[in-house]
Every structure is written in C-alpha cells, then in structure tokens.
Design an enzyme around this catalytic site. Sequence first.
Site, PDB file in Angstrom:
ATOM      1  N   ASP B  62       7.037  -0.431   1.069  1.00 26.87           N
ATOM      2  CA  ASP B  62       5.741  -0.633   1.719  1.00 26.87           C
ATOM      3  C   ASP B  62       5.189   0.742   2.075  1.00 26.87           C
ATOM      4  O   ASP B  62       5.938   1.599   2.533  1.00 26.87           O
ATOM      5  CB  ASP B  62       5.918  -1.486   2.994  1.00 26.87           C
ATOM      6  CG  ASP B  62       4.662  -2.261   3.365  1.00 26.87           C
ATOM      7  OD1 ASP B  62       3.578  -1.645   3.365  1.00 26.87           O
ATOM      8  OD2 ASP B  62       4.767  -3.467   3.654  1.00 26.87           O
ATOM      9  N   SER B  69      -2.997  -6.202  14.537  1.00 28.23           N
ATOM     10  CA  SER B  69      -3.356  -7.486  13.925  1.00 28.23           C
ATOM     11  C   SER B  69      -2.252  -8.044  13.018  1.00 28.23           C
ATOM     12  O   SER B  69      -2.331  -9.180  12.564  1.00 28.23           O
ATOM     13  CB  SER B  69      -4.652  -7.339  13.127  1.00 28.23           C
ATOM     14  OG  SER B  69      -4.435  -6.480  12.033  1.00 28.23           O
ATOM     15  N   ASN B  70      -1.220  -7.252  12.735  1.00 27.42           N
ATOM     16  CA  ASN B  70      -0.096  -7.717  11.905  1.00 27.42           C
ATOM     17  C   ASN B  70       0.872  -8.595  12.701  1.00 27.42           C
ATOM     18  O   ASN B  70       1.610  -9.396  12.138  1.00 27.42           O
ATOM     19  CB  ASN B  70       0.737  -6.541  11.381  1.00 27.42           C
ATOM     20  CG  ASN B  70      -0.029  -5.575  10.498  1.00 27.42           C
ATOM     21  OD1 ASN B  70       0.319  -4.402  10.430  1.00 27.42           O
ATOM     22  ND2 ASN B  70      -1.062  -6.023   9.822  1.00 27.42           N
ATOM     23  N   ARG B  73       2.137 -12.486  12.743  1.00 28.39           N
ATOM     24  CA  ARG B  73       2.991 -13.108  11.717  1.00 28.39           C
ATOM     25  C   ARG B  73       4.083 -12.200  11.145  1.00 28.39           C
ATOM     26  O   ARG B  73       5.041 -12.696  10.565  1.00 28.39           O
ATOM     27  CB  ARG B  73       2.125 -13.649  10.572  1.00 28.39           C
ATOM     28  CG  ARG B  73       1.426 -12.552   9.812  1.00 28.39           C
ATOM     29  CD  ARG B  73       0.212 -13.014   9.036  1.00 28.39           C
ATOM     30  NE  ARG B  73      -0.442 -11.852   8.446  1.00 28.39           N
ATOM     31  CZ  ARG B  73      -1.208 -11.002   9.123  1.00 28.39           C
ATOM     32  NH1 ARG B  73      -1.438 -11.170  10.389  1.00 28.39           N
ATOM     33  NH2 ARG B  73      -1.741  -9.970   8.511  1.00 28.39           N
ATOM     34  N   ASN B 131      -1.380  -7.807  -2.489  1.00 29.18           N
ATOM     35  CA  ASN B 131      -2.462  -7.553  -3.457  1.00 29.18           C
ATOM     36  C   ASN B 131      -2.061  -8.003  -4.853  1.00 29.18           C
ATOM     37  O   ASN B 131      -0.883  -8.012  -5.220  1.00 29.18           O
ATOM     38  CB  ASN B 131      -2.878  -6.085  -3.434  1.00 29.18           C
ATOM     39  CG  ASN B 131      -1.874  -5.204  -4.110  1.00 29.18           C
ATOM     40  OD1 ASN B 131      -1.955  -4.979  -5.318  1.00 29.18           O
ATOM     41  ND2 ASN B 131      -0.892  -4.740  -3.366  1.00 29.18           N
ATOM     42  N   CYS B 171       6.295 -17.733 -16.374  1.00 28.08           N
ATOM     43  CA  CYS B 171       6.139 -16.591 -15.464  1.00 28.08           C
ATOM     44  C   CYS B 171       4.842 -16.788 -14.691  1.00 28.08           C
ATOM     45  O   CYS B 171       4.121 -17.762 -14.907  1.00 28.08           O
ATOM     46  CB  CYS B 171       6.158 -15.271 -16.236  1.00 28.08           C
ATOM     47  SG  CYS B 171       4.625 -14.863 -17.091  1.00 28.08           S
ATOM     48  N   CYS B 174       1.814 -17.173 -16.810  1.00 28.91           N
ATOM     49  CA  CYS B 174       1.666 -18.444 -17.542  1.00 28.91           C
ATOM     50  C   CYS B 174       0.714 -19.358 -16.768  1.00 28.91           C
ATOM     51  O   CYS B 174       0.046 -20.208 -17.343  1.00 28.91           O
ATOM     52  CB  CYS B 174       3.007 -19.157 -17.678  1.00 28.91           C
ATOM     53  SG  CYS B 174       4.142 -18.397 -18.839  1.00 28.91           S
ATOM     54  N   CYS B 188      -8.935 -10.427   3.072  1.00 30.46           N
ATOM     55  CA  CYS B 188      -7.920 -11.279   3.678  1.00 30.46           C
ATOM     56  C   CYS B 188      -8.207 -11.558   5.149  1.00 30.46           C
ATOM     57  O   CYS B 188      -8.024 -12.664   5.646  1.00 30.46           O
ATOM     58  CB  CYS B 188      -6.596 -10.552   3.562  1.00 30.46           C
ATOM     59  SG  CYS B 188      -5.175 -11.565   3.730  1.00 30.46           S
TER      60      CYS B 188
END
Lengths: 83, 274
Positions: B62, B69-70, B73, B131, B171, B174, B188
């Site tokens: 990461d 705001s993270n 969750r 993303n 995958c 597909c 988001c």
Amino acid sequence: MQQLIWSQRIIERVIIVEITFNGEKEILDKEYSVLGFLSKNELSPDIVTVSLNGAILPKEDFETTLLKEGDSLDVLMFMGGGR
Amino acid sequence: MLSFTEEQIIRYSRHIILPEVGGEGQKKINEGKVLVIGTGGLGSPVAFYLAAAGVGTLGIIDDDVVDLSNLQRQILHSTKDIGRPKVESAEEKLKALNPDIDVVVYRERLTSRNMMEIISGYDVIVDGTDNFSTRFVTNDACVMAGKPFVHGGILKFSGQAMTIVPGEGPCFRCIFKEPPQQGSVPSCSQAGVLGVLAGTIGVIQATEVLKYLLGKGELLVGRLLTYDALAMKFREVQVKKNPSCPICGENPTITELVDYELPACSIQDNKPFK
C-alpha cells in the site's frame, strides 16, 4: 360486439414476459431489450456486466438482445475495495 | 515430523483440534505465503485474520497514509495512526497480534512494472485494492503466473467475492472484460459504503485463502458470491470461463501487462443493488 373486439385487441397488445432478475421472478409488461431493462432499473450499462442464462452477454449485444419468457438475467456490478 | 513450539500448540489449538486441519494443516498455514494488496477496507480484515491464523509470510502492499475517514472500516488502523503510512501501521498491529509470522512490507503501488516480481514470491494473492487498474493488472499477472487470486469488492450495501484459480475456472476478465469508462463514475467517497461490509467480504476472502492453503473444501471458483446487506441475502452467480476472454481465452490478445489510467474506485450512484 364492438366492445368485445376492442377488449380483445387490448389483450393481444399486452405482452407478459416472466424473467428471473438477480435470482427473483419479475414480470415484464412489455418487450424489453437488455439495454432497455437496465435503463428501467436505472443501471448504467457502463458499470455492469450482464449474465444472461449463465453466459456473459457482450456489451455490443445489449441493445439487440430482447428478453424472452423464462430468461434468467444477472446484473453484476463493478465494486471497489472500500478505500 | 511436525515441530511446533509449546506456545504454537496453544496458539493454534482450536485449528489443530479440527480434523480437517490438524497439525499437518496448521503447518501448511504456517508455511503459506500470502500477498494482500491494499491495507484498507478489505485488506485490514484479510491480513488481520490471516496473521491470527498463522500464515507464515504475509506480504502487504500500500502506498497510502491513514486518514480519519478510513477508520470507519479499515480496522488495522487506529486514531493515533492518522498520517502514518498504512503499511507501517498495519505491520505494527499484525506483529503485535502474532509475532510468529513474517510481515513483508511494500510501501508502493502495485503496477505493471513491479507486479510480476512481487507476486512471484507468494502462493496466493488477495485483492483488497481500491482501484480498477491494479485489479485488472493483478488479474492478468496472476493468470500469466498461474497464481490463485481472491477477488473481493464492496459498494454501498453490497459486496462480492470470487476466487480465480488460473486454468480451473474463469478469471476476473471473463466477467468484467475491461475497466469501466473513465468519467462514467463519481468517486468512492461520493458513493459511500457501509463499513462492516469490508469485514463480511474480507473475512470470506481470508476463508478462501485458508481453504486454498489447506486444500480443503470448495473454493469460489466459477461462482461469484454476491451479498446484499440490506436484504441480508447471499446469492451465487455461476460464471463460466469465457472462450473470448482477452487474457485467459483461446486467443488471448493481452500478452503483456498494461496499467489503466483510472480514478480510484469506479462507482456510479445507483440504487442499492438488488
């Protein structure tokens, strides 16, 4: 007599198609293309994938594919990771 | 001969007691190498539970820093971590939970350039990305390298998960041939997500990883599991390998990895998913 003919004509015009949409039965009162059905459900074709009767339907075919009696339609959404 | 320390026997006793796991299965978990892409909403519960389970090598990647705001969750991070690199905050929590494991930290973004090298050291790759560029590149890389890839996604009140085992089922491409068009999608933060969904879907992904390492049960291969939190319903959509898939189909058109320029988290303001 005239009235009966009229009502018969109306009945003939009503198309009832039963499909399965995301696992639930849904009755359509008119003929819908896949694109039209997405639009009716306020789903943008740009951000979904459609599986029709178990096979992924190419986006190019959304407009020309009409929903038929017994069709099973799954609309799969693009989803992020919650950042 | 299985060699566990006294402490390990106690730590993993609830696993070892399961006939489907046993000492042998726990050893497989301890020897497992798992890469978790992203230490956000999905990556947090995935990495947390896999660390608890004793996955021996846990790679976390990461390039982001913790934001207030993270915290609704992203359970690996705390209020005091605001402003810290997410991988640093994550590593600290994972090591505190289980000092037994190796946490390998990558403070960078996974792209077509570093992808193949990074994934080569792992048995399973977990999608906790925000993303679509990274998700599609990871799918392509996993197909090329023959690595299993556990996909997860969340949106508003809905979630989905699927396991991709190259050669054994469809995958990600597909189903979703290419990323959605740029501009068709607000950010988001505009769309929102019920925080607990990250836990629901992340824990399903972690379960798939453990099953894969153990070689037990039925993986979500060829089955896209969808979850509607409002209706509290799970549903399974059968998906087949697409012969015209650009990466795993009969005549693949993608022969090298490419990045897409896309906004983070492609989401459109739709009604709750039925």
